[in-house]
Design an enzyme around this catalytic site. Structure first.
Site, PDB file in Angstrom:
ATOM      1  N   SER A   1       3.900   3.611  -7.700  1.00 16.16           N
ATOM      2  CA  SER A   1       4.332   5.009  -7.555  1.00 16.16           C
ATOM      3  C   SER A   1       3.512   5.825  -6.567  1.00 16.16           C
ATOM      4  O   SER A   1       3.888   6.966  -6.269  1.00 16.16           O
ATOM      5  CB  SER A   1       4.335   5.705  -8.913  1.00 16.16           C
ATOM      6  OG  SER A   1       5.452   5.278  -9.671  1.00 16.16           O
ATOM      7  N   THR A   2       2.443   5.277  -6.051  1.00 17.11           N
ATOM      8  CA  THR A   2       1.779   5.951  -4.937  1.00 17.11           C
ATOM      9  C   THR A   2       2.749   6.067  -3.765  1.00 17.11           C
ATOM     10  O   THR A   2       2.568   6.903  -2.874  1.00 17.11           O
ATOM     11  CB  THR A   2       0.485   5.204  -4.561  1.00 17.11           C
ATOM     12  OG1 THR A   2      -0.366   5.162  -5.720  1.00 17.11           O
ATOM     13  CG2 THR A   2      -0.270   5.876  -3.448  1.00 17.11           C
TER      14      THR A   2
END
Length: 388
Positions: A72-73
């Site tokens: 999710s970065t």
């Protein structure tokens, strides 16, 4: 007890030796396998370190150019695509999503705004019907199901982390406006011109550079297990439909797909550079990507609340801006409550602090069990701010 040599390489400005010390401690004391960390200050790289192993068998060293899936970065770079379009007057965050994506108006969603997508407030945290990994890779099918679905809660009232659906929701708006999926748009507008080593998905020709993700051997704590047992149906849909882990992310089909919420691949330098655009108020080095006003909007808080999906994992309320999380009272991205960032499943992180001009990218391959604020990441963040 002697510790194995972490084989940390790279450079670190003298002012930030605390970051190097924390990075080395991650190997000695916190179970790190392979990782990299980079820090930029006013667009200049002041920390660029890497070390350890790129695979579970410890046969390949982590090198300067090693790439890894950052989960999710990836949402920071995906959000950047929407901010670029808004800065050009092509996308209005206060407009209904249906103004760009007419099919989205179904099931009572005609008043859902673009800002609700960016702030995880659209009520579409996960799909209601079972959704396989193969179906997730089918862009048209996934966005059609999202467009047809009734929200889990009243949109705009509170956040509920859209773990996977975020990328398809924001990404479909990017596609409707620009004609390109986020991966291609990001490459054309940002990573290509700026030479940033980051892609949504991973081209097959780069597979030899990719680190192997390794599932953590640590089990969730009893408190975490109890919290997950109490998850609302929307949370289960967000986090486990379809279920994902290291094995899936290491597969060629995952790397070949476009999952803008979760399958960005890059180096720590690349993550620091992309988040550095927000830290630099729209500029990175001598290159302007966004106007200062547009860059500021990413941290336009949409209201603190107990997140529908992740709330059980935090002791305090959290707040999401337009694409990134605010550091807030928990200090997830350092002591400046207005700093922003995004964690990735297992531990990775991107951070942007416009007040100090700092950005940080941390990537790794041994996935930890924490929902957010992995101890390795927090050690690096704390060390970074101790140096100021």
């Amino acid at each position: 007890m002697s510790h194995p040599e972490p084989h940390v390489q790279g450079h670190c400005d003298a002012r930030f030796t605390a970051v190097r010390a924390a990075f080395e401690e991650n190997f000695h004391d916190r179970g790190e396998l392979g990782a990299a960390v980079a820090v930029t200050l006013d667009g200049e790289t002041v920390v660029d370190l890497w070390g350890g192993w790129a695979d579970a068998a410890r046969t390949h060293r982590w090198e300067r150019e090693t790439l890894v899936n950052v989960w999710s970065t990836s949402k920071g770079p995906t959000s950047l695509c929407a901010h670029i379009l808004a800065d050009r007057g092509l996308l209005d965050f206060d407009a209904p999503v249906a103004a760009y994506w007419p099919e989205f108006a179904a099931a009572g969603k005609e008043t859902v705004l673009v800002r609700h997508l960016l702030s995880h407030r659209a009520g579409l945290a996960g799909l209601r019907e079972p959704h396989t990994l193969a179906q997730l890779f089918d862009w048209e099918l996934t966005v059609a199901r999202l467009a047809a679905q009734e929200p889990w809660w009243e949109p705009g009232t509170r956040s509920g982390y859209h773990a996977l659906t975020f990328g398809h929701l924001v990404g479909e708006v990017v596609r409707r406006v620009s004609g390109l999926l986020p991966g291609a748009f990001l490459e054309r507008e940002v990573t290509g011109p700026l030479g940033i080593d980051f892609t949504i998905g991973l081209p097959e020709k780069e597979a030899d550079r990719a680190a192997e993700l390794v599932r953590s051997s640590a089990a969730p704590s009893s408190e975490q297990a109890a919290a997950f047992a109490r998850l609302a149906p929307a949370a289960v849909a967000a986090l486990a439909n379809p279920p994902l882990g290291a094995a899936e992310a290491n597969s060629p089909v995952w790397r070949a797909a476009e999952v803008p919420a979760a399958n960005g691949h890059g180096t720590a330098r690349a993550v620091a550079a992309l988040y550095g655009i927000f830290a630099g108020r729209g500029s990175f080095g001598s290159r302007r990507v966004l106007s200062p006003e547009a860059a500021e909007r990413v941290r336009e808080g949409q209201g603190a609340c107990r997140d529908v999906v992740l709330g059980a994992g935090f002791e305090h309320e959290t707040e999401i801006g337009l694409g990134l999380w605010l550091s807030g009272p928990g200090g997830s991205y350092g002591p400046n409550p207005r700093a922003v960032g995004h964690d990735g499943f297992g531990g990775s992180c991107g951070l942007a602090d416009p007040e100090t001009g700092l950005s940080l990218g941390y990537v790794m391959n041994r996935m930890g069990p924490h929902i957010a604020d992995d101890p390795r990441k927090m050690a690096l963040v704390d060390a970074l701010y101790s140096a100021l």
